[in-house]
Design an enzyme around this catalytic site. Structure first.
Site, short mmCIF file in Angstrom:
data_model
loop_
_atom_site.label_atom_id
_atom_site.label_comp_id
_atom_site.label_asym_id
_atom_site.label_seq_id
_atom_site.Cartn_x
_atom_site.Cartn_y
_atom_site.Cartn_z
N CYS A 28 13.73 10.53 6.55
CA CYS A 28 13.70 10.00 7.92
C CYS A 28 15.07 10.13 8.59
CB CYS A 28 13.25 8.56 7.90
SG CYS A 28 14.18 7.57 6.72
N GLU B 269 10.64 15.53 15.13
CA GLU B 269 10.97 15.38 13.72
C GLU B 269 10.18 16.43 12.93
OE1 GLU B 269 9.48 11.87 11.71
OE2 GLU B 269 11.41 11.64 10.70
N LYS C 289 0.85 -1.20 0.00
CA LYS C 289 0.00 0.00 0.00
C LYS C 289 0.88 1.25 0.00
CE LYS C 289 -1.86 2.79 2.90
NZ LYS C 289 -1.83 4.06 2.15
N GLU D 293 10.27 0.71 10.09
CA GLU D 293 11.25 1.76 9.76
C GLU D 293 10.55 3.08 10.03
OE1 GLU D 293 14.30 1.32 8.79
OE2 GLU D 293 14.40 -0.70 7.98
P1 NAD Z 1 2.52 7.95 8.10
O1 NAD Z 1 2.88 7.05 9.22
O2 NAD Z 1 1.49 8.98 8.33
O3 NAD Z 1 2.01 7.10 6.86
C1 NAD Z 1 2.78 6.06 6.32
C2 NAD Z 1 1.87 5.07 5.65
O4 NAD Z 1 1.04 4.46 6.63
C3 NAD Z 1 0.92 5.69 4.62
O5 NAD Z 1 0.82 4.79 3.54
C4 NAD Z 1 -0.40 5.76 5.39
O6 NAD Z 1 -1.54 5.71 4.57
C5 NAD Z 1 -0.32 4.51 6.24
N1 NAD Z 1 -1.13 4.54 7.46
C6 NAD Z 1 -1.62 5.61 8.13
N2 NAD Z 1 -2.29 5.21 9.23
C7 NAD Z 1 -2.21 3.85 9.26
C8 NAD Z 1 -2.67 2.85 10.17
N3 NAD Z 1 -3.35 3.17 11.25
N4 NAD Z 1 -2.38 1.56 9.91
C9 NAD Z 1 -1.66 1.22 8.81
N5 NAD Z 1 -1.21 2.11 7.91
C10 NAD Z 1 -1.47 3.42 8.14
O7 NAD Z 1 3.90 8.56 7.62
P2 NAD Z 1 4.15 9.58 6.42
O8 NAD Z 1 3.69 10.92 6.86
O9 NAD Z 1 3.62 9.02 5.14
O10 NAD Z 1 5.74 9.53 6.28
C11 NAD Z 1 6.56 10.28 7.06
C12 NAD Z 1 7.17 9.45 8.16
O11 NAD Z 1 7.81 8.30 7.62
C13 NAD Z 1 8.24 10.21 8.91
O12 NAD Z 1 8.09 10.04 10.29
C14 NAD Z 1 9.53 9.54 8.43
O13 NAD Z 1 10.59 9.66 9.32
C15 NAD Z 1 9.10 8.14 8.21
N6 NAD Z 1 10.01 7.44 7.30
C16 NAD Z 1 10.87 6.51 7.80
C17 NAD Z 1 11.78 5.86 6.97
C18 NAD Z 1 12.75 4.84 7.51
O14 NAD Z 1 13.31 4.09 6.71
N7 NAD Z 1 12.98 4.78 8.81
C19 NAD Z 1 11.79 6.16 5.60
C20 NAD Z 1 10.91 7.12 5.12
C21 NAD Z 1 10.02 7.75 5.98
#
Ligand code: NAD
Length: 503
Positions: A310, A407, A202, A276
């Site tokens: 991230c 962050e 997804k 992650e």
């Molecule tokens: P997010 O957690 O809001 O969303 C990530 C994904 O999760 C999206 O596809 C979203 O639709 C889905 N999602 C949302 N609620 C959910 C739930 N309850 N259950 C399952 N899936 C759900 O994050 P974002 O705003 O898309 O991305 C930014 C974040 O991602 C930042 O905190 C960043 O640090 C992190 N990130 C981490 C890495 C890593 O490798 N550690 C890499 C890239 C981004």
């Protein structure tokens, strides 16, 4: 709020985007290739494009112009179920293929991705807002590299886990964020397939187009139906996926907050999990470092991908003796960062990915200024339409400031100081995250001394934000657990049977 936000630039020269048309970007020399975007995208389930049961679709926009690029499907519970069942049906056959045959598919995917690199780079830039030179030079080639690299392991699993019998887990549910849409899809899909698993992926709701286009590549490569399914939707779709009883493993990249929710959702179900999550990396600059190179590293560390990274080096820890000089150099360098049309090959920083993300960046910057830190922003003309924020640095920051702890996920650097290596390490580790860190010094022994003590999954030395499929990536503490990439990344996609060694 930045004074630059009030400024506008002439947008008359910008191309008009229309549904279903072949678009040519006259203003973007690097993007004169065509990319066709269908007005509507369905779900990719069992090798075919499938309408969502609800009939619901939503728009995905270009953050640089706020124009709608396309509509994508909102997958509901029944669609998620259909995708997981398709992956379950495909699993026995995919698992039974020889490693060599699975490798052939992965190599083919990688090659096609490279053949279509320009198209993917333009599409990613449009849907995400990141500069074309980054999608062209980083996102797309690195995504292909992940398929090439993992193809190499598909027929060598016995060498990876000597004395044991590695077996795939089953259906893997993968949820990814918006900041590196294609690259994250590749990070997730390539090792899962190499190990013999099948996938339901997804993508993030605000940047789904390249993961959907990747399905065309999978079809072109002849990947059997059901081996990879891509379902779009918002957090509800992600929630339905991670709760589905048909999954053997969940792999999530995203915010720490959602990661914690997912951890609760899979607890007690015998489902493997890797997370992650977020980060608040310290970028440590010692007085003996090559300061001009360190300036370049710090700029790359925080302004690459608009800081939507991230592992961004969002906390600069600079030795007190060189603080003023270093900040002055940084300010001069920041003034040369070109912010503007993501499709222009000369652009260094593109658009902020979404309105919500822009609001979060502004809120944290306001908190920083109210808390008494000094804000420095590069003077640049920001376009009137779209979501924009200039390169920003705060000095006079203390560890208690929100900009030093939370962050931001934007182009905002918080500068702190230290006197001794011990204090640098102590401050670097004073965070709930533990994803990455950077060290700039002339002394090899000091690099080793610091790296050993830093609680971060990745520690870069005299460089920053360098990625390679062969190198494991992942965090400690609230940055998550499990590794992606390298030998360690493959471990997360197999169960080990028999043998004398511990799994
Ligand atoms: P997010 O957690 O809001 O969303 C990530 C994904 O999760 C999206 O596809 C979203 O639709 C889905 N999602 C949302 N609620 C959910 C739930 N309850 N259950 C399952 N899936 C759900 O994050 P974002 O705003 O898309 O991305 C930014 C974040 O991602 C930042 O905190 C960043 O640090 C992190 N990130 C981490 C890495 C890593 O490798 N550690 C890499 C890239 C981004």
């Amino acid at each position: 709020m930045a004074k630059n936000d009030q400024k506008t630039q002439d947008s008359a020269a910008k191309p008009e985007l229309e549904f279903g048309r072949v678009w040519r970007y006259e203003q973007a020399p690097e993007a004169t290739d065509h990319v066709t975007i269908a007005p509507r995208h369905e779900l990719f389930v069992d090798g075919a494009w499938t309408k969502p049961k609800s009939g619901e679709h939503f728009a995905t926009i270009d953050p640089a112009t706020e124009k709608t690029l396309s509509e994508v499907a909102q997958a509901g519970d029944k669609d998620v179920d259909a995708a997981v069942k398709a992956a379950q049906r495909a699993f026995p056959k995919w698992k039974a293929l020889s490693g060599e045959d699975r490798a052939r598919y992965l190599f083919r995917i990688a090659r096609i991705l490279l053949e279509r690199a320009r198209e993917f780079a333009v599409l990613e830039t449009l849907d995400n807002g990141k500069p074309i030179k980054e999608t062209r030079d980083v996102d797309v080639p690195l995504a292909a590299q992940h398929f090439f690299y993992h193809a190499g392991w598909a027929d060598k699993l016995d060498l990876l886990f000597p004395g044991q019998t590695p077996a795939p887990l089953g259906v893997v549910g993968q949820v990814i964020p918006w900041n590196f849409p294609l690259l994250m899809a590749a990070w997730k899909i390539a090792p899962a397939l190499a190990a013999g698993n099948t996938v339901v992926l997804k993508p993030a709701e605000t940047s789904p187009l390249t993961a959907l286009r990747l399905c065309e590549v999978l079809q072109q490569a002849g990947l059997p139906p059901g081996v990879v399914n891509v379902i779009t939707g918002d957090g509800r779709t992600g929630q339905a996926l991670v709760r589905h009883p048909g999954l053997a493993k969940v792999a999530f990249t995203g915010s720490t907050e959602v990661g914690k929710e997912i951890q609760k959702a899979v607890a007690g179900r015998g489902v493997e999990l890797t997370l992650e999550l977020g980060g608040k990396a310290a970028h440590v600059v010692f007085e003996d470092a090559a300061l001009d190179q360190a300036v370049e590293g710090v700029v790359r560390g925080i302004f690459f991908n608009q800081g939507h990274v991230c592992c961004a080096g969002s906390r600069l820890l600079v030795q007190e003796s060189v603080h003023d000089l270093f900040v002055e150099k940084l300010q001069r360098r920041m003034a040369r960062i070109r912010v503007g049309s993501p499709l222009d090959k000369n652009t260094d920083m593109g658009a902020i990915h979404s309105k919500a993300q822009l609001a979060r960046i502004r809120e944290l910057c306001a908190a920083g200024a109210e808390g008494g830190a000094s804000m420095h922003q590069a003077a640049c003309d920001l376009p009137g339409k779209g979501f924009w924020f200039p390169p920003t640095m705060f000095t006079g920051v203390s560890m208690s400031h929100r900009i030093a702890r939370e962050e931001v996920f934007g182009p905002v650097l918080a500068v702190l100081t230290f006197r001794t290596p011990e204090e640098a390490v102590e401050k670097a580790n004073n965070t709930s995250y533990g994803l990455s860190a950077g060290i700039w010094t002339d002394k090899g022994a000091r690099i080793l001394w610091c790296a050993e003590r830093m609680k971060a999954g990745v520690v870069w030395n005299n460089t920053f934000n360098r990625f390679d499929a062969a190198s494991p990536f992942g965090g400690f503490k609230e940055s998550g657990f499990g590794r992606e990439g390298g030998r360690q990344g493959m471990r997360a996609y197999v169960k080990l049977e028999g043998g004398l060694l511990p799994g």
